[in-house]
Scaffold this active site. Structure first.
Site, mmCIF file in Angstrom:
data_model
loop_
_atom_site.group_PDB
_atom_site.id
_atom_site.type_symbol
_atom_site.label_atom_id
_atom_site.label_comp_id
_atom_site.label_asym_id
_atom_site.label_seq_id
_atom_site.Cartn_x
_atom_site.Cartn_y
_atom_site.Cartn_z
ATOM 1 N N ASP A 477 -6.930 7.043 6.442
ATOM 2 C CA ASP A 477 -5.515 6.715 6.351
ATOM 3 C C ASP A 477 -4.838 6.879 7.718
ATOM 4 O OD1 ASP A 477 -3.176 5.918 5.127
ATOM 5 O OD2 ASP A 477 -2.674 7.915 4.391
ATOM 6 N N GLU A 480 -3.185 3.035 11.800
ATOM 7 C CA GLU A 480 -2.547 1.924 12.511
ATOM 8 C C GLU A 480 -2.589 2.055 14.053
ATOM 9 O OE1 GLU A 480 -1.904 1.880 8.524
ATOM 10 O OE2 GLU A 480 -1.187 3.502 9.802
ATOM 11 N N ASP A 650 1.073 1.430 0.800
ATOM 12 C CA ASP A 650 2.092 2.213 0.095
ATOM 13 C C ASP A 650 3.075 1.291 -0.622
ATOM 14 O OD1 ASP A 650 0.767 4.261 1.254
ATOM 15 O OD2 ASP A 650 2.337 4.829 2.647
#
Length: 973
Positions: A477, A480, A650
């Protein structure tokens, strides 16, 4: 991902669960946190500093697409002229020389370029424009390294489906045309090519009302339309509708319908570029703009959508990995409550394959650690031993950042950081120090995937942690890579670590979540009124904090020969917050790597998520030698399907979010990542029984299936509401019975690039009425799924393509659906029901569903034969051990039914000892009077029931106690 837990069933069903997450604002252990049996109930509080909100501010910029004063490069620039053109059997080369005075609209114009045109294969044409003079020191600014993502070469010189045409009048322009029809599929005629050191622009004209799909990742309609801007800059911004989100896949599929011939044609265009990008889809053109890199384009001839998708995967980015049969879901390992969750699923008879844990399990949100209260090692080992004994699995989350400890506090030491620092494995803030951003544990660093020591560090940490916590896969997670401050904000401030992120979190005072799905006020009037009142009281008690205004920068002016990495003159439509800065929510673009040329995040930001997934896969190959690694991540790039899986980020507990999950998943079918799915029932906000009931049924037909929500929202496990529990049981029973079919689809995707989640338009490419359909989808070529996507209804409308040449059979009754061509038919859809139809001409292998995939694989097989109007059908079944990277043995079964004869042709040496228990034939016009097995009459040895053109034959196990040891046939007469 916010600290929390989840649940999913991806191939299968799993759970990520965790309501009482530790909130790092004041405590090291969460209040009332779930515990593993035997733990004490005491909690310990330690006040910690909060990162100043000012550290998360950046100048406010104006995106070019909204800047009415920005220069138009198509007006200002004069383009290039092709010189020294050299042709060969495989293509051509040329030099492109800038015309007229330098055009420096958003950077310094590069006045000499190299053009390369390659007819790489029959269906693939490559057009590349790069600076003529590249040296190793600046190569990464313009060219994406081959090892990061696929870079194909010429494989044959045969006649190509496509042709490259060009002109120098009035400047260099080109078009790509189909040789068979002369149709132009890409044309820069009428525009100029713009190539500057921080800005590239290429424009193609488009046909009227064009149909373009893909350009993942976006939260948008399946058909992108002609008034849309797709931005690529990986960002942790939730599921922002029409904004950039996590992934970068600059490939699109275009379909054109010919009203005269009734035959469509499709082609693909891939722009191999990892820089920040805007792609402007407008009424008559598509304009591609990039902050750097190369014009590196690949054109795929198709001509069907499925062929384009396969050509992209097989020829360019690579085929997707084969998943383990148990590649499933999510959950949370957290104490008594976690144990209760597993038990509650079992008691409710709702399959649960995998427990996933979000960051709640960690000690202070530090990777490769376990919290003393939430998931201590000893109790965790005992829990996992029980879980594994039940044939279930465990997948924990690992964040992309590593905590940087307070150097003045020996008790704050963190060995993964120390090991990485000693080997210089982290991204740097220039030459000064490591780049210290911020995330859940406080100030943090990030591994530098350009240097081998980062892979060594990652492999060591995952291997060492596995010795303590025997996980089954890894969930990556914040890749990015996400940072919750602007710039190297921790530099000189590590003495305040661990520090709380500079904003309130769900569950913090004033941050309780009272948001519910649309129509909640209709189905739950009393609760909705209470929620509205509580929300108002919260706002009164905790009014929104005032924010410090940020300087408005607008856009910068280019400086000749200099690249402004943090604030490039061209402003892409980046949407992390409101300021559009590239450094908000992410590592700053001027952060440097440790390779010999000090490459920057400006050039590599969009591939970080891809690289960390690859590093994780390589690490797991050492943890599990010979076994398929199970990795899933949030940020992806072209080619990530060759590494692992993706969940859709999300999302929200809203009907609209559920609806858009279909188009979002279909994008990734184009992108070559078949293992994909949403956080079922919604991640943020509160779900309710109606939304969750419908969503659990929908997601049962997605490759990845997980129920996951944030800490501050209410519980939404499948057993919480009776209707949801019943809907889940029904949908999962279908899913688990179809495991042989689904696994075979994965094998086909792995070997041919075929799709699992499939758009109706791809299966019926000549039907223009399907161009925008995204409220239905197909699972493989044989199953049509028609979910309910709106509240307060007990019906759903759906189309049935191909009628009358195609018959659609209701899954539950196997009776033919009576429907007219192009009819948008109303179907009954009570709350606990999802409409599923089988396409005629299909043979589906099934298996008696068990509670887990392990149990299911030990059960008898079945067959569903859905006859087409000619009384024929075909299908396949792939078998192996379900986990080996290179199976010792495999088996492929090919089914056919024609003229009353059902045949199974068996090839391969894999041994499966399960029987074939039943055969069901839909569309059989009359009851058989004779049943012959291998030429022998066996009608008296089996049981048959015939009604409504459906034959159900049981007791087949006596004929085929080991269903696929050899080929066989059964004739009905």
């Amino acid at each position: 991902m916010l600290p929390n837990v989840c649940f999913w069933t991806s191939l299968f069903v799993s759970l990520a669960y965790g309501k009482n997450r530790a909130i790092p604002i004041v405590c090291k252990a969460s209040v009332g946190s779930p515990r593993i049996a035997g733990q004490t109930t005491s909690t310990h509080y330690t006040a910690i500093p909060t990162i100043a909100s000012a550290q998360d501010y950046a100048p406010s910029l104006t995106p070019n697409v909204y800047d009415k004063t920005a220069p138009d490069s198509q007006v200002v620039c004069k383009g290039y002229k092709a010189e020294d053109v050299q042709t060969s059997a495989s293509g051509l080369t040329a030099n492109l020389i800038a015309k007229g005075p330098a055009c420096n609209t958003y950077g310094t114009e590069i006045d000499e370029l190299s053009l390369l045109v390659e007819y790489q294969s029959k269906e693939r044409l490559h057009v590349q424009v790069i600076p003529r003079y590249l040296v190793p020191a600046n190569r990464s600014q313009f060219f994406l390294a081959e090892y990061i993502s696929g870079y194909p070469s010429v494989v044959e010189h045969a006649q190509n489906d496509l042709d490259f045409k060009w002109t120098n009048s009035p400047s260099f322009q080109f078009q790509v045309v189909r040789n068979s029809t002369g149709e132009s599929i890409f044309s820069t005629y009428g525009s100029v090519l713009v190539y500057q050191n921080q800005f590239l622009e290429l424009r193609t004209s488009m046909v009227e009302d064009y149909n373009v799909y893909g350009l993942a990742e976006n939260i948008h309609d399946f058909r992108l339309g002609n008034n849309y801007t797709q931005t690529f800059w990986a960002v942790d911004a939730g599921n922002t509708i029409n904004g950039n989100v996590y992934g970068t896949h600059p490939v699109y599929l275009e379909t054109r319908y010919n009203n005269k011939t009734g035959v469509s044609s499709s082609h693909g265009v891939y722009m191999r570029n990892a820089h920040g990008q805007d792609i402007l889809l407008r009424s008559k053109s598509l304009t591609w703009r990039s902050l750097g890199g190369a014009m590196d384009l690949y054109f795929l001839s198709g001509t069907t959508p499925k062929q384009v998708i396969q050509q992209y995967q097989k020829g360019i980015v690579g085929l997707p990995v084969q998943q383990m049969v148990s590649a499933d879901g999510a959950g949370r390992v957290e104490a008594d409550e976690k144990l209760n969750v597993v038990d509650n699923y079992r008691k409710a008879n709702i399959p649960l394959e995998t427990i996933w844990t979000d960051i709640d399990y960690m000690s202070e949100y530090r990777d490769f650690t376990n919290g003393a209260l939430n998931f201590p090692v000893g109790a965790g080992q005992a829990f996992l031993s029980k879980l594994h004994a039940a044939g279930q699995h465990y997948v924990p989350i690992v964040d992309a950042n590593l905590y940087a400890p307070d150097p003045t506090n020996k008790s704050d030491s963190y060995e993964p950081f120390e090991r990485g620092a000693d080997s210089n494995a982290f991204i740097r803030n220039g030459a000064d120090s490591f780049y210290y951003g911020a995330n859940w544990p406080g100030y943090s660093v990030w591994a530098d995937w350009l240097v081998s020591q980062s892979q060594d560090l990652w492999s060591y940490e995952l291997s060492d942690w596995y010795k303590r916590i025997p996980y089954d896969g890894i969930w990556i997670d914040l890749s990015e890579a996400s940072s919750y401050c602007v710039g190297s904000c921790g530099q000189g401030r590590l003495g305040t670590n661990p520090a709380h992120v500079p904003f309130l979190l769900p569950g913090d005072p004033g941050m309780l979540d009272f948001d519910y799905p649309e129509s909640f006020n209709v189905t739950n009037k009393t609760e909705a009124a209470s929620a509205a009142s509580a929300s108002s009281s919260q706002v009164s008690a905790y009014p929104p904090a005032s924010t410090t205004g940020t300087m408005t920068l607008g856009r910068t002016t280019p400086t000749p020969g200099v690249r402004d990495l943090n604030f490039p003159p061209y402003v892409i439509n980046n949407f992390p917050k409101s300021g559009y800065s590239l450094g908000e929510g992410a590592i700053m673009p001027n952060a440097t790597h440790n390779d010999e040329h000090n490459s920057t995040e400006y050039d590599l930001h969009n591939v970080f998520g891809h690289q960390i997934l690859n590093a994780t896969r390589e690490a797991l190959l050492k943890v599990f030698p010979g076994r398929r690694p199970w990795v899933i991540g949030r940020s992806t790039f072209a080619g990530t399907g060759t590494i692992g899986a993706h969940w859709l980020g999300d999302n929200h507990s809203k009907w609209g979010s559920m609806y858009l999950s279909i188009s979002q998943a279909l994008q990734f079918a184009i992108a070559g990542i078949p293992m994909v799915g949403a956080d079922t029932c919604g991640f943020t906000g509160n779900s309710d029984y109606e939304l969750c009931t419908r969503w659990m049924a929908l997601s049962a037909f997605f490759p990845f299936y997980r129920n996951h929500n944030v800490i501050a929202s209410i519980s939404q496990e499948a057993y919480v509401w009776a209707a949801t529990a019943e809907s889940s049981r029904r949908a999962m029973a279908i899913r688990y019975s179809l495991l042989p079919y689904i696994y075979t689809l994965f094998q086909s995707a792995h070997t041919t690039g075929s799709t699992l989640l499939t758009a109706l338009q791809w299966e019926f490419p000549n039907d223009a009425s399907l161009a925008s359909v995204d409220n239905q989808f197909m699972l493989g070529p044989s199953l049509l799924i028609t979910p309910v996507l709106q509240p307060q209804v007990d019906y759903v409308k759906g189309v049935f393509p191909g009628v009358p040449d195609t018959t659609w059979y209701d899954w539950y009754t196997l009776e033919a659906e009576q429907v007219a061509p192009h009819e948008n038919k109303t179907l009954s859809a009570p709350l606990e029901h999802i409409n599923v139809h089988i396409r005629s001409g299909s043979i589906l292998p099934t298996q008696q569903p068990g509670y887990t995939t392990k149990e299911s694989r030990q059960n008898p097989f079945g067959l569903i034969v859905a006859l087409d109007p000619n009384g024929e059908a075909t299908g396949t079944l792939y078998l192996d051990d379900g986990m080996s990277l290179e199976p010792n043995a495999t088996k492929m079964v090919s089914y056919s039914y024609a003229k009353g004869k059902l045949a199974a042709s068996v090839e391969g040496k894999y041994v499966d000892n399960n029987a074939l228990a039943n055969i069901t034939v839909a569309g059989m016009k009359s009851a058989p009077k004779q049943v012959m097995f291998q030429g022998k009459d066996v009608k008296d040895e089996v049981q048959m029931d015939y009604a409504n053109e459906v034959l159900r034959m049981t007791g087949v196990g006596s004929l085929l106690p080991k269903a696929y040891m050899k080929s066989w046939d059964i004739t009905f007469a």
